[in-house]
Each structure stands twice: as structure tokens, then as C-alpha cells.
Design a protein around this motif. Structure first.
Motif, short mmCIF file in Angstrom:
data_model
loop_
_atom_site.label_atom_id
_atom_site.label_comp_id
_atom_site.label_asym_id
_atom_site.label_seq_id
_atom_site.Cartn_x
_atom_site.Cartn_y
_atom_site.Cartn_z
N ASP A 1 44.17 36.19 67.82
CA ASP A 1 45.27 35.99 68.76
C ASP A 1 44.87 36.43 70.17
N CYS A 2 45.80 36.31 71.11
CA CYS A 2 45.54 36.65 72.51
C CYS A 2 44.96 38.06 72.66
N HIS B 1 46.63 27.35 72.38
CA HIS B 1 45.92 28.28 71.52
C HIS B 1 46.42 28.25 70.08
N TYR C 1 43.17 30.75 66.19
CA TYR C 1 44.53 31.18 65.86
C TYR C 1 44.83 30.95 64.37
N HIS D 1 40.78 28.96 74.39
CA HIS D 1 42.22 28.78 74.24
C HIS D 1 42.59 27.44 73.60
N TYR E 1 49.29 29.35 75.73
CA TYR E 1 49.76 29.74 74.39
C TYR E 1 49.93 28.51 73.49
N SER F 1 44.46 26.06 67.83
CA SER F 1 43.02 26.28 67.75
C SER F 1 42.61 26.87 66.41
#
Length: 416
Positions: A212-213, A63, A69, A329, A60, A66
Motif C-alpha cells: 500500500d501507499c 494504485h 496493491y 502507482h 489512489y 496494481s
């Protein structure tokens, strides 16, 4: 009389408080917030990426730095790059006017000013920053539930404020409406309002900013709920994993946004999730795009999947996909050593004979990327910079031996 006076004062204070509340800076959680119930179109619920921290803290923390994101985020001193790094504080539009971005106590605003009489003509609040700031940024503004793009953008290579691509070189009386298809490659999720009176009317509480994730792993509320109940189960239930997918399924996830222009079927935006087949969401087979009569239009910008799939590296290996070279990520941009090592890992058993002159053959052998995936001018991504039209430079994903650094990619594709 005194009671009326007190009532009047309280009324004024209330009105002013409501005004301040409406004008307060928007934070990320004025959109989707952890704990809020939000369903994907497939019935699965989102958890919010913060729910991933307890088990995946390292991933997280990587990420959130990045480009994925940061592809859409809230305005701040750190996310609006041009405020601190721009070489100018405005750009001219027409003979007498200029646009600038200014910070005020209640947020960031696009300011249109008549310079000849030194008068502010219009102010538009910046509500969403679009673009990580690698190439550039644009800015979106709300009018009630309607979302618009502002006329000001920022071009990172020249560190200048510019006229947003597509806008005329005059003061536009109307801001450009933002459709759901625009958000699809810059946000994790968004739903239009039930009214659907316009194509740019959204339910703000449904918007999850950034890639996002849950954009790549799917809505994860069920997964999070299970893992909280069974923290010692390390297998991971109710979540799709990369090793469960075919190569084409992995490629399709990236191709959703990195395969150029596609004619999508009606009302399919944000329906695609990891494991789907992209052909179910587009009118024509995008995978045959670069082999079709339109192959000469394949551009380095936005067509990374087509160009990679046209490369011998991809064709001659059964397992190569985007994740072979990219860690989605992490922030990897500019780390040529990392990417060059990916090349060496696959070609370590081969004798590398570099034809370029060098004082040391090792110099060339360790710099695969600049020669075999050169940075090239985009024919589709152009911006107006002062008085000239500038082609934005993008690294090609067509891996091959180029005759010259300026070798045209389409010349190779046309011979496939």
C-alpha cells in the motif's frame, strides 16, 4: 416453565448468532482499519491509504488496480481468479482425493473430498488471497491467531488449480505455517503477537494487506494530520519523497523484495522504510551477490535489482533506477508500447540499427523490450502442473543484446 422455555430459546439464538458472527466473511477492515492507532517499529503511526484519497485521488484509484496493491487481499469473486476462469474446478491429489475451492454463504473454502465415496473430508476457510493473479495465487487460512498456507493454489498460465509449491504430492496432514518474512513482500505491515509461541502467530489488527501507499512512503499519520490542518501547503511535510533520496536509497526500496534470497538479521522484518539502507537489515551485502561465486544462480525471478544493476543501461547512467521505467502507482503490465517508449526516450539521439530481419526497420526499433529484456524460464520458480514440472516464465531485467532469444542470462553475468 414458560420463562425457562423463553430463556432456552434466547440462549440458542445467542449461540447461533455468535456462530454466524465468527463465520461471517472477513472484510479488509478486520485487519487494520483507518482511524485505528497502529505504530511502526520506528514510532511513527499509520494512517491507512484511504486517508490519501482527499489529496491524491487519481493516484489512489490507479494504485488499487496494481499488482502491488493486490499482492494480498481478502477473498471475493473478483480476487479469487480460478473460480470463474479455471478450466477445471478441482485437482486430483493421490488416487482417491481432490481439492477444490468453493463459495459458501459465509465465505470461500478449500474442500478436500474423497471422490471414491463422494464424501467431504475437510474444509478450510480462505481468509487471505496471496498473489495478484498475474502468475498465480495461493491462499492463507487462520487458526485462531496462527496463519497457514493451504495446499491449493491457482496457476494462471494454464488456468488450473495446482498443488501449492513446496507441498508433497500427497494429502498433507498439516498446513504450512506462514512466517513474518513471507508476509514482508506481500503486505504493508504486520506484527507478531506478544506471545511469540510460534513463528506464525500474528496480531490481526496490525496487518495492512497489499503493498500500500505507506509501504513505500512510510507511516503517514503525521503527514495526514498536518495536511488537514494546512490544506494549502502543497510542499508536503512529514513524508519522504523520491526526489529527496539518492539512487541507492531508491533502489534499496525495491530491492527489499526484488533482490533475490537474502539472509536477514534477526527480528528485522517490516523494520525497513523508505530512505533506509538495506545493508543494515541483511547479513551479507546483497549488491555484490551477482559478482560473487554464487553469480551463476542469479535467476530472472526475484532478482530484478541484480539484473538491472548488471546492465550497461544502468551502469552508464547516474540517474537510472526502477522508477525510470516503472510507475509504481499504476497497472502497467503488458503495456509494451509504454515500456518501449521509455527505451526510445533515452536512445532517441542514437541511430538504432536493428539486426533482426523485418519488412520494416521501424517494427523492430519500436519493440525493444521483447528482444533486449526477453521473457525467460525461471530456474527457481517451478510448479507441478499435472504430471510435469513447469518452469514459470518471467521477463528478464538484464538489458543487453542477446545472441538468441534463448540466450542464458547467467552466461553473460559470469563474464562481468
Amino acid at each position: 416453565m414458560m420463562k425457562r422455555f423463553i430463556f432456552f430459546i434466547l440462549f440458542i439464538i445467542t449461540v447461533f448468532a455468535v456462530y454466524l458472527w465468527q463465520k461471517r466473511p472477513i472484510d479488509r477492515y478486520e485487519y487494520f482499519e483507518k482511524g485505528q492507532k497502529l505504530e511502526h517499529f520506528n514510532g511513527l503511526e499509520f494512517s491507512g491509504s484511504e486517508a490519501c484519497i482527499s489529496c491524491h485521488e487519481d493516484v489512489y484509484n490507479q494504485h488499487i488496480k496494481s499488482a502491488h496493491y493486490l499482492s494480498s487481499t481478502i477473498p471475493s469473486d473478483s480476487t479469487i481468479k480460478g473460480i470463474h476462469e479455471g478450466i477445471s474446478d478441482s485437482f486430483k491429489i493421490g488416487k482417491h482425493h481432490s481439492y477444490s475451492i468453493q463459495k459458501k454463504w459465509n465465505g470461500f473454502f478449500q474442500i478436500l473430498k474423497n471422490d471414491s465415496i463422494s464424501k467431504i473430508v475437510r474444509e478450510d476457510k480462505i481468509d487471505i488471497v496471496i498473489g495478484s493473479g498475474v502468475k498465480g495465487q495461493s491462499y492463507f487460512s487462520w487458526e485462531d491467531d496462527k496463519l497457514f498456507q493451504l495446499q491449493t493454489s491457482y496457476f494462471v498460465p494454464s488456468k488450473q488449480w495446482i498443488n501449492s509449491p513446496g507441498y508433497k504430492e500427497t494429502i498433507e496432514p498439516k498446513k504450512r505455517p506462514i512466517s513474518v518474512s513471507c508476509l514482508e513482500c506481500h503486505a504493508t505491515f504486520a506484527k507478531m503477537t506478544s506471545r511469540k509461541q510460534t513463528k506464525n502467530e500474528f496480531n490481526k489488527r496490525s496487518i495492512i494487506l497489499g503493498i500500500d501507499c505507506e509501504r513505500c512512503h512510510g507511516p503517514a499519520a503525521k503527514h495526514v494530520e498536518y495536511q488537514i490542518k494546512f490544506p494549502n501547503d502543497t510542499i508536503g511535510k512529514h513524508i519522504l519523497k523520491q526526489n529527496q533520496l539518492s539512487r541507492q536509497q531508491k533502489m534499496d526500496m525495491c530491492a527489499l523484495c526484488h533482490s533475490g534470497s537474502k539472509t536477514k538479521k534477526p527480528n528485522t522484518e517490516f523494520r525497513f522504510v523508505l530512505g533506509d539502507t538495506l545493508d543494515n537489515y541483511v547479513v551479507k551485502d546483497f549488491r555484490s551477490f551477482y559478482r560473487s561465486k554464487h553469480k551463476s544462480t542469479v535467476d530472472v525471478h526475484g532478482n530484478q535489482v541484480e539484473l538491472l544493476e548488471a546492465s550497461k543501461c544502468f551502469k552508464k547512467t547516474a540517474s537510472m533506477d526502477c522508477n525510470t521505467c516503472h510507475n509504481a502507482h499504476a497497472k502497467e503490465r503488458g503495456n509494451l508500447i509504454n515500456f518501449n517508449n521509455k527505451c526510445i526516450n533515452c536512445h532517441s539521439s542514437q541511430k538504432i540499427n536493428c539486426s533482426l530481419p523485418s519488412t520494416s526497420s521501424e517494427d523492430n526499433a519500436s519493440n525493444c523490450i521483447d528482444c533486449h529484456m526477453p521473457i525467460s524460464n525461471s530456474n527457481s520458480l517451478k510448479i507441478q502442473d499435472n504430471d510435469s514440472l513447469v518452469q514459470v516464465k518471467v521477463r528478464s531485467h538484464l538489458i543487453k543484446i542477446y545472441e538468441t532469444p534463448t540466450d542464458k542470462i547467467t552466461q553473460y553475468i559470469n563474464n562481468l
